[in-house]
Design a protein around this motif. Structure first.
Motif, PDB file in Angstrom:
ATOM      1  N   GLY A 117       0.787  -1.242   0.000  1.00 29.95           N
ATOM      2  CA  GLY A 117       0.000   0.000   0.000  1.00 29.95           C
ATOM      3  C   GLY A 117       0.810   1.277   0.000  1.00 29.95           C
ATOM      4  N   GLY A 118       2.122   1.150  -0.112  1.00 27.64           N
ATOM      5  CA  GLY A 118       2.956   2.346  -0.122  1.00 27.64           C
ATOM      6  C   GLY A 118       2.753   3.196  -1.360  1.00 27.64           C
ATOM      7  N   PHE A 119       2.886   4.495  -1.192  1.00 24.79           N
ATOM      8  CA  PHE A 119       2.784   5.519  -2.240  1.00 24.79           C
ATOM      9  C   PHE A 119       1.377   5.705  -2.799  1.00 24.79           C
ATOM     10  N   GLU A 123      -0.003   9.288  -4.367  1.00 18.71           N
ATOM     11  CA  GLU A 123      -0.747   9.403  -5.641  1.00 18.71           C
ATOM     12  C   GLU A 123      -2.055  10.152  -5.428  1.00 18.71           C
ATOM     13  N   LYS A 124      -2.724   9.821  -4.340  1.00 15.13           N
ATOM     14  CA  LYS A 124      -3.986  10.501  -4.009  1.00 15.13           C
ATOM     15  C   LYS A 124      -3.746  11.994  -3.811  1.00 15.13           C
ATOM     16  N   ALA A 125      -2.665  12.325  -3.083  1.00 15.89           N
ATOM     17  CA  ALA A 125      -2.366  13.733  -2.824  1.00 15.89           C
ATOM     18  C   ALA A 125      -2.095  14.478  -4.127  1.00 15.89           C
ATOM     19  N   GLY A 189      12.124   0.207  10.732  1.00 20.26           N
ATOM     20  CA  GLY A 189      11.236  -0.814  10.190  1.00 20.26           C
ATOM     21  C   GLY A 189      10.387  -0.401   9.000  1.00 20.26           C
ATOM     22  N   ASP A 190      10.174   0.916   8.810  1.00 23.09           N
ATOM     23  CA  ASP A 190       9.350   1.369   7.681  1.00 23.09           C
ATOM     24  C   ASP A 190       9.709   2.811   7.302  1.00 23.09           C
ATOM     25  N   PRO A 191      10.993   3.035   6.949  1.00 23.64           N
ATOM     26  CA  PRO A 191      11.440   4.423   6.716  1.00 23.64           C
ATOM     27  C   PRO A 191      10.737   5.109   5.546  1.00 23.64           C
ATOM     28  N   PHE A 192      10.274   4.317   4.562  1.00 25.02           N
ATOM     29  CA  PHE A 192       9.628   4.963   3.405  1.00 25.02           C
ATOM     30  C   PHE A 192       8.311   5.631   3.779  1.00 25.02           C
ATOM     31  N   PRO A 301       0.397   9.320   5.038  1.00 17.14           N
ATOM     32  CA  PRO A 301       0.098   8.531   3.839  1.00 17.14           C
ATOM     33  C   PRO A 301      -1.164   7.670   3.958  1.00 17.14           C
ATOM     34  N   CYS A 302      -1.384   7.029   5.108  1.00 12.99           N
ATOM     35  CA  CYS A 302      -2.572   6.162   5.183  1.00 12.99           C
ATOM     36  C   CYS A 302      -3.853   6.998   5.300  1.00 12.99           C
ATOM     37  N   ILE A 303      -3.729   8.208   5.837  1.00 11.83           N
ATOM     38  CA  ILE A 303      -4.909   9.081   5.878  1.00 11.83           C
ATOM     39  C   ILE A 303      -5.313   9.468   4.450  1.00 11.83           C
ATOM     40  N   LEU A 304      -4.317   9.841   3.638  1.00 12.73           N
ATOM     41  CA  LEU A 304      -4.620  10.206   2.256  1.00 12.73           C
ATOM     42  C   LEU A 304      -5.167   9.007   1.489  1.00 12.73           C
ATOM     43  N   ARG A 305      -4.548   7.843   1.719  1.00 14.59           N
ATOM     44  CA  ARG A 305      -4.930   6.640   0.973  1.00 14.59           C
ATOM     45  C   ARG A 305      -6.363   6.214   1.297  1.00 14.59           C
ATOM     46  N   ASP A 306      -6.689   6.179   2.607  1.00 10.98           N
ATOM     47  CA  ASP A 306      -8.000   5.657   3.021  1.00 10.98           C
ATOM     48  C   ASP A 306      -9.066   6.741   3.156  1.00 10.98           C
TER      49      ASP A 306
END
Lengths: 502, 156
Positions: A117-119, A123-125, A189-192, A301-306
């Motif tokens: 689910g990264g990026f 894309e949404k933004a 653990g999840d720098p991106f 990122p997860c706020i924008l995605r979901d």
């Protein structure tokens, strides 16, 4: 060859994860991940099987030969077998949004990041544009996870509307509070997720440069994040329009305060600035600056995605979304527990945390780091929520929960708080610089049995001065641990009388 | 264990030159000096001051503000023991006292044989597996006096 996931999080390394990995070389394809955050089970390894991943833990290197002989590679070995990680109650009860990938993916694999689910948020933004991106963050109800709890969307809107030759995104990764490790776990653990969050912030406000200010006590996190920056640059995610640089602190706790951090980034002593001007108007190098905690930025990122509504639907009161709560100290099940706001302290430390590691009853819990209040069991019905803690003269801070059993001496803890402030005060304002020194002296007099009543009153008066007279939260919040210790554990401040009773 | 270069003004100028053009150069520059020489000696201050075009007093103020910058070269090993609350809750005070007595040093000091420099640290982010320490950058969890003894035995 079968894939086995072995964490490389520094907390797993501290209990032997590298030795475990070495014992597995030649037997399986190793993938080094971050940690799932179940630290009492570390090193926790996961074997990829057709039924999904099967976890084992806590595994020692010396366990590996027997585990391999018993069918570790098919997940059929029974010793130390934890089963499907997501079914372990500690994980099953969580709502993992910010930490959705942590402990699962290879932190330096862009392919893994995209596959989980990264990026999609970025894309949404891009599709929404700056104004709608800011509106989404605002509508989500996201508040600063560093401790102050200021609405992130308002900060971003202010910077977006401010005029400046340059604008900056600054990530505060100076995670100095004892009992906290959420920033560290994401760096490792999840720098991106942080990089994506900062790129979204830059798009939203029109910034050209980002800085991540990481504390020097996190050498592993620093190394992983630098590698992630290189990978993101090579992939064009960071480019001439927006690049990120990591800067390393030098052991000053106060640099976690945003204006002190900016001073430090500019190359000076980390002395606090008076506000206004706000960093959003005049921040780094005098330019409009978004300065957010690492968890805040990595949650974007997860706020924008979901969508804002999905995030806003979680939580209680004005505390929306999830909080990565960190269970630490003398606790049986220590680790990272991400949950919607509203979970009570009792659920956290007794139910989820399993009580103390020593098996003794819990006497006190300090929430929110060295500036947070000590809560006695009588206050364990307090829900994890910015306002609920403030109403009880406490704070949730960056989400650290440190558990103590009956061996703790609360007068000593009050002294430690004052002493910590003498060491870490930036020296700019008198209440903090001098008040903390007088605080240590006064607690010492109390501990020595000198004029206890008068000195307790003096200590209260001093706390009042520090709380309302200090320039920043260091001197301003040190009274929380001191006063809570005095209010809830008064017997510890009367050692002579306590001895007489015993 | 790290190998540091002996102090050299020329070498220091090179290190400074590598970082002087970054914005807000002071911290990256001081970190680079300490990585090269093991410390930021007083002799480095005038060089940094002239490179950054600030007064020597300002440089002194910066170096002395940050706990991490050392004035002298550390021992062959650096042991950083956490003293913060989460580690206190599981016995860090006893561990700290034991290390100091085993090495016969106080915090910030180096053992007489030059083997170990003991530094206090306020949180390593290893708060659920404490008491914690970093030995030459390597994390160690669940410390106890006995584990400290075993660890110190391996050092020379």
């Amino acid at each position: 060859m079968t894939r086995i996931f072995v964490p490389r999080d520094v907390a797993a390394l501290a209990v032997g994860a590298d030795d475990v990995a070495e014992a597995l070389v030649g037997h399986a394809d190793l993938v080094r991940t971050g940690s799932r955050g179940l630290f009492w089970l570390e090193p926790m390894i996961e074997v990829e099987t057709p039924e999904g991943r099967i976890a084992y833990g806590p595994v020692e290197a010396s366990d590996i030969p027997a585990l391999l002989a018993d069918g570790l590679l098919t997940g059929s070995a029974q010793h130390l077998r934890l089963g499907i990680p997501e079914h372990i109650p500690f994980l099953a009860r969580q709502t993992r949004l910010t930490f959705a990938r942590c402990g699962i993916v290879d932190p330096l694999s862009l392919a893994d990041y995209r596959a989980h689910g990264g990026f999609e948020g970025l894309e949404k933004a891009r599709a929404l544009g700056p104004v709608e991106t800011v509106a989404t963050v605002l509508a989500s109800g996201l508040r600063g996870r560093g401790g102050a709890g200021f609405p992130t969307g308002i900060k971003w809107k202010t910077v977006a509307e401010a005029k400046g030759a340059r604008k900056f995104i600054v990530c505060n990764a100076d995670e100095g509070d004892s009992g906290t490790f959420a920033d560290r776990m994401l760096l490792e653990g999840d720098p991106f997720s942080l990089i994506e969050g900062m790129v979204i912030a830059a798009l939203a406000v029109g910034a050209s440069k980002g800085y991540v200010y990481t504390r020097s006590e996190y050498p592993h996190g620093i190394a992983t994040f630098d590698k992630a920056l290189g990978i993101a640059r090579a992939a064009g995610i960071l480019n001439a329009d927006f690049d990120i640089e990591q800067r390393v602190g030098a052991g000053a706790y106060v640099c976690g305060e945003e204006t002190s951090l900016l001073e430090s980034l500019e190359g000076r002593r980390g002395q606090v600035r008076a506000k206004p001007p706000l960093p959003a108007h005049k921040g780094l190098f005098g330019c409009p600056t978004v300065i957010n905690n690492l968890v805040t930025l990595a949650t974007v990122p997860c706020i924008l995605r979901d969508g804002a509504a999905a995030y806003q639907a979680i939580g209680m009161g004005r505390s929306r979304g999830t909080m990565p709560i960190q269970l630490a100290g003398n606790i049986r099940h220590g680790g990272l527990f991400e949950a919607g706001f509203g979970v009570t302290l009792d659920e956290l430390v007794n139910d989820i945390g399993g009580g103390t590691l020593s098996g003794e009853p819990i006497r006190a819990v300090q929430v929110g780091g060295p500036l947070g209040a000590y809560f006695p069991p009588a206050l364990f019905d307090t829900p994890f929520d910015y306002e609920a803690f403030a109403a009880k003269d406490g704070l949730i801070g960056h989400g650290g929960v440190v558990v103590f059993d009956g061996t703790v001496d609360m007068a000593r803890q009050a002294r430690f708080a004052m002493e910590f402030c003498t060491v870490e005060s930036c020296g700019k304002c008198t209440p903090c610089r001098i008040g903390s020194v007088r605080g240590v002296e006064t607690v010492d007099k109390i501990l020595a049995g000198q004029n206890i009543d008068a000195n307790l009153e003096l200590l209260r008066d001093l706390c009042h001065t520090m709380k309302f007279g200090s320039l920043c939260a260091l001197g301003g919040f040190i009274p929380y641990p001191v006063l809570s210790a005095m209010n809830y554990f008064p017997e510890d401040f009367r050692p002579a009388q306590r001895l007489a009773v015993e | 264990m790290a190998n540091y270069e002996p102090w050299s003004e020329d070498r220091a100028r090179e290190v400074i030159a590598d970082h002087v053009n970054t914005e807000g150069a002071a911290l990256p520059l001081l970190h680079a000096l300490q990585a090269a020489f093991g410390c930021v000696p007083l002799a480095a201050e005038p060089l940094v001051a002239s490179a950054l075009n600030i007064s020597r007093a300002e440089v002194h103020g910066i170096v002395s503000f940050y706990h991490e910058f050392r004035r002298t070269v550390p021992g062959r090993h650096v042991l950083r023991v956490c003293r913060a609350e989460a580690c206190q809750a599981v016995g860090a005070d006893a561990v700290g006292a034991h290390v100091r007595s085993a090495l016969a040093v106080d915090w910030h000091e180096t053992s007489a044989d030059g083997a170990v420099t003991l530094e206090p640290v306020f949180c390593l982010g290893l708060c659920a597996t404490g008491p914690s320490a970093l030995l030459d950058g390597k994390p160690v969890g669940r410390l106890s006096p006995a584990k400290v003894d075993r660890m110190l035995e391996t050092l020379s």
